[in-house]
Design an enzyme around this catalytic site. Structure first.
Site, PDB file in Angstrom:
ATOM      1  N   ASP A 183      63.863 102.437 -19.636  1.00 35.09           N
ATOM      2  CA  ASP A 183      63.107 102.043 -18.457  1.00 35.09           C
ATOM      3  C   ASP A 183      61.791 102.811 -18.481  1.00 35.09           C
ATOM      4  O   ASP A 183      61.776 104.013 -18.757  1.00 35.09           O
ATOM      5  CB  ASP A 183      63.896 102.374 -17.187  1.00 35.09           C
ATOM      6  CG  ASP A 183      63.121 102.015 -15.935  1.00 35.09           C
ATOM      7  OD1 ASP A 183      62.649 100.875 -15.848  1.00 35.09           O
ATOM      8  OD2 ASP A 183      62.974 102.887 -15.066  1.00 35.09           O
TER       9      ASP A 183
ATOM     10  N   THR B 274      59.378 103.585 -16.051  1.00 36.51           N
ATOM     11  CA  THR B 274      59.119 104.567 -14.998  1.00 36.51           C
ATOM     12  C   THR B 274      60.173 105.664 -15.028  1.00 36.51           C
ATOM     13  O   THR B 274      61.367 105.392 -14.970  1.00 36.51           O
ATOM     14  CB  THR B 274      59.124 103.880 -13.618  1.00 36.51           C
ATOM     15  OG1 THR B 274      58.200 102.798 -13.634  1.00 36.51           O
ATOM     16  CG2 THR B 274      58.750 104.867 -12.533  1.00 36.51           C
TER      17      THR B 274
ATOM     18  N   ASP C 201      66.374 105.894 -14.302  1.00 36.84           N
ATOM     19  CA  ASP C 201      66.494 106.838 -13.190  1.00 36.84           C
ATOM     20  C   ASP C 201      66.566 106.139 -11.844  1.00 36.84           C
ATOM     21  O   ASP C 201      66.856 106.771 -10.843  1.00 36.84           O
ATOM     22  CB  ASP C 201      65.322 107.824 -13.183  1.00 36.84           C
ATOM     23  CG  ASP C 201      63.989 107.139 -12.866  1.00 36.84           C
ATOM     24  OD1 ASP C 201      63.919 105.896 -12.989  1.00 36.84           O
ATOM     25  OD2 ASP C 201      63.035 107.846 -12.507  1.00 36.84           O
TER      26      ASP C 201
END
Length: 814
Positions: free
Chosen positions: A321, A323, A570
């Site tokens: 991912d 970000t 996250d």
């Protein structure tokens, strides 16, 4: 937004029963200290611990009460009865090995538990009118627990307040769509918040919350598949099948046919059975995993399941991912561009000031802003006299959020803030400029006026574009080196993000990711054709505008093509994909939900820790493969010798003390060092096949060489002490052949590996040269003819071993 003080709910009685409507003041302030103390005294506490490792009792039980320890324990007792004590040395070795295994696992447990405390979820609970974070285990019945995006529901309860609260219950029910909750609705432990916020009252805590137990077992503690452990279990099963008939043959041969004295027959029989058991193999596997956990713990890496170290070493695709993984969590507003007629235009001071006020009010409307909105909050302070009258929380699925205001002049307005390519039509004139900004790696949000109520299903249609909010993302300085490591190791990196595909591609390109120049918009992927999607995923490297469900589908598509997939993330939008991936890796600063379902948590939030985990896994896999070959070579030659002496109706050539000495010098001590040594070999599948292809021929050659020496010695020596001389000659051949196997396995040579092999040889020479050790181990070479014959046979065996290993490597490559 809903005012908590105006929300009336029923208050639960002890045990979770309802007793009419509660005082709104109770909902606002939560329980008092006295009420909490009452519930603690009654045992109404959430006392189910969040296990991060095996309990001490489980560790001791797992190391002591094993099938082979039971067999060896019985044989040890028999030897203690018939004596002498030196033939029972194998029992003391097993006791020492078991102790080492327990101590190492307890050390790993201490590391795991201390790290788990750092990464443990701490729910926000209202007590005495204040909201505070407390440990999960201190939550009591009737506590008022606040929820925000990414929070995990830790106990069963009933919704008290809601502000667009959407909860994903897919880990419990299998239902993919988030559920919009209203006051009075139930919430189940194990679910998690995907959008909005609110509060709920705990109605079931501790072991009464059955859903909590289900969630822990179904998510966090679903064991990672370990090819090492399953392979070793399979090998041990085969060994058991071989051992039972062979042992029976030895017993019948020595006691019934040969007519040896009972004590002598028992010693020779035990000597034939004990070396068949690869007792140290399981121990060293556990020790290698445990030490790996401790080493990674020093780097603030929490391994929630031990085999996850192995699993990450086997992955060939890492889904990242953007970000929080490639970029740091924070962002900065670099520019605000007003729009007119859909296109950027020169700014007027009055208009820009109003847009700043809208953005300031928008940021203040969300008590738990995500990274993008936090950048807006930091850049634009909340204006005075703007009253928020309603919100639409951000959702990864819809890609925007909303807020409605009553402005100081009484005017009412509704606004949306989110992805421009989702809120704008395909032919909007602002899109080319947005694409140009995205191509620079910038993140662009659209602020637009809504023409429909926020709760309207088509609120995102026919919006009035007002401004572009340009955000600058902070790249992780360690990301390029980490991506380069994966590329060098043959691991494909796939960036899967909910952001604009062009923007994601630009960021990945800056970090040097191969294939970043051809980003793919996930909305255009063939979702109805899993095979076509899998092909597209294999060809592409960067994917944007991916929904949480699509992330999950992508992981499944890659797995369907035989890939071993790791997923890092996250945010709450990563939870489903993390759960389905072979290995889930969460950032320590991520949401509670991601940390709960991941097998590995990077508490230092550093993507650069992953190479260390991969390297540790490869060390474990490569070294255990070497060590397993050593142990199973011994098993094969022990079974072969037992079969040959039983068929030939002759005494077993060795006493237990001889094989204890040989096992210690050629397997036990060197295996311990080899299992913990650095090893950068790439992890390969088919553990059992790769071990047995070398162990079987090595064991056969070594066993036949020892048996040949034994037969020659039987024809050469005669007299009352002949058996001792025959045993000594056969022991010399067996040791030299087994030492050569160790020498092969120790390759590629380094100074310490060469020193290790030479030191083991020196140890055997010391035994042969020291009178009291000769007596203790019953080893005395008689004359020169047979000892040199034994050495010559061992040399032939070494030549055969060398040729065979090279032939097997070419004929049966792993």
């Amino acid at each position: 937004m809903t005012d908590p003080a105006q929300t009336e709910v029923e208050q639960p009685e002890p045990g979770g029963r309802r007793a009419g409507e509660a005082d709104p003041e109770v909902a606002r302030r939560g329980l008092t200290a006295a009420e909490v103390a009452e519930r603690v005294a009654r045992g109404e506490v959430n006392d189910v611990p969040a296990r991060s490792s095996r309990s001490t009792a489980d560790i001791v039980r797992g190391n002591v009460f094993t099938r082979f320890n039971a067999i060896i324990g019985v044989l040890f007792v028999i030897i203690l009865i018939v004596g002498p004590i030196q033939d029972g040395l194998f029992g003391f070795v097993i006791i020492a090995n078991t102790g080492i295994g327990i101590l190492q696992e307890l050390r790993a447990k201490k590391t795991l538990d201390s790290l788990a405390l750092i990464g443990e979820a701490r729910p926000t609970v209202r007590r005495d009118g204040r909201a505070a974070e407390i440990p999960t285990s201190e939550v009591v019945l009737d506590d008022v627990i606040e929820l925000g995006p990414g929070d995990k529901v830790i106990v069963d309860g009933e919704v008290l307040e809601t502000d667009g609260l959407e909860i994903d219950e897919s880990l419990l029910t299998g239902e993919a769509d988030p559920v919009l909750k209203k006051p009075g609705d139930p919430v189940m432990s194990g679910s998690f918040v995907v959008a909005g916020g609110g509060a709920f009252t705990a109605t079931k805590v501790g072991r009464a919350a059955y859903a909590a137990q289900l969630a822990e077992e179904a998510s966090r503690f679903t064991l990672v598949h370990s090819e090492l452990r399953s392979g070793i279990s399979q090998i041990l099963k085969y060994v058991t099948w071989m051992m039972i008939p062979t042992a029976l043959g030895l017993i019948c041969s020595h006691l019934l046919t040969l007519g040896l004295p009972v004590d002598a027959a028992v010693r020779r029989m035990v000597a034939g059975i004990v070396p068949m058991i690869p007792e140290g193999l399981v121990l060293l596997t556990s020790v290698a995993f445990a030490i790996g956990v401790v080493r990674l713990g020093r780097q603030q890496c929490l391994v929630q399941e031990l085999p996850a170290i192995e699993g990450l070493a086997r992955v060939d695709v890492v889904c990242l991912d953007k970000t929080g993984t490639l970029t740091e969590g924070g962002m900065d507003v670099s520019e605000l561009r007003p729009l007119g007629d859909g296109a950027p235009r020169p700014q007027s001071g009055h208009e820009t000031a109003r847009l700043r006020q809208v953005l300031g009010a928008f940021g203040a409307s969300d008590p738990r802003p995500n990274a993008s909105l936090q950048a807006v909050v930091d850049a634009y302070p909340a204006p005075d006299s703007w009253r928020c009258t309603g919100t639409l929380p951000f959702s990864s699925a819809r890609k925007y959020s909303g807020a409605a205001f009553e402005e100081p002049d009484g005017q009412r307005s509704s606004w949306l803030l989110g992805a421009p390519d989702v809120l704008l039509p395909d032919d909007d004139p602002a899109l080319p400029e947005i694409d140009r900004l995205n191509a620079q790696g910038l993140r662009v949000l659209l602020l637009a006026g809504a023409t429909r109520p926020l709760d309207h299903p088509d609120v995102a249609h026919e919006v009035r574009p007002a401004a572009l909010v340009v955000l600058e993302q902070r790249l992780r300085p360690d990301a390029p080196e980490t991506l380069r490591y994966f590329a060098e190791q043959g691991v494909q990196a796939k960036v899967i993000s909910g952001d604009n595909a062009v923007s994601v591609g630009a960021v990945a390109g800056k970090l040097g990711l191969p294939g970043a120049d051809a980003p793919v918009d996930a909305r255009h992927l063939p979702h109805d054709d899993p095979d076509a999607m899998a092909r597209a995923l294999e060809e592409g490297a960067v994917f944007g505008r991916v929904t949480p469900q699509q992330k999950r589908d992508m992981v499944g598509a890659l797995q369907s093509r035989g890939h071993h997939v790791a997923m890092t993330g996250d945010g709450v939008n990563d939870v489903l994909a993390l759960k389905d991936a072979d290995i889930g890796v969460a950032m320590g600063s991520g949401s509670e939900a991601t940390r709960a379902v991941a097998q590995i948590v990077l508490l230092n939030n550093s993507f650069a820790t992953l190479p260390s985990v991969v390297a540790e896994g490869r060390r474990v896999i490569g070294n255990i493969t070497r060590v397993a070959t050593l142990f199973l070579t011994k098993t094969v030659y022990s079974v072969l010798l037992a079969i040959l002496v039983a068929c030939c109706q002759i005494p077993y050539p060795y006493l237990p003390r001889h094989l204890t000495l040989l096992s210690t010098l050629t397997i036990g001590v060197p295996a311990f060092f080899l299992a913990l040594a650095p090893n950068k070999e790439r992890a390969r599948p088919h553990f059992v096949r790769r071990v047995m292809r070398y162990a079987i021929p090595s064991g056969l050659i070594t066993g036949l060489a020892a048996f040949t020496t034994y037969l020659l010695a039987r024809s050469y020596y005669s007299g009352p002490d002949a058996l001792s001389a025959q045993t000594s000659a056969a022991t010399l051949t067996l040791f030299l052949a087994a030492l050569y196997v160790l020498g092969i396995i120790a390759r590629p040579y380094t100074w310490w590996r060469i020193g290790l092999v030479l030191l083991m040889g020196l140890g055997f020479l010391i035994v042969l040269a020291t009178p009291w050790l000769q007596t203790f181990f019953a080893l005395r070479l008689v004359g020169t003819t047979m000892p040199w014959t034994a050495v010559a046979i061992a040399a032939v065996a070494a030549l055969l071993l060398e040729v065979t290993w090279r032939w097997v490597g070419k004929r049966f490559p792993a």
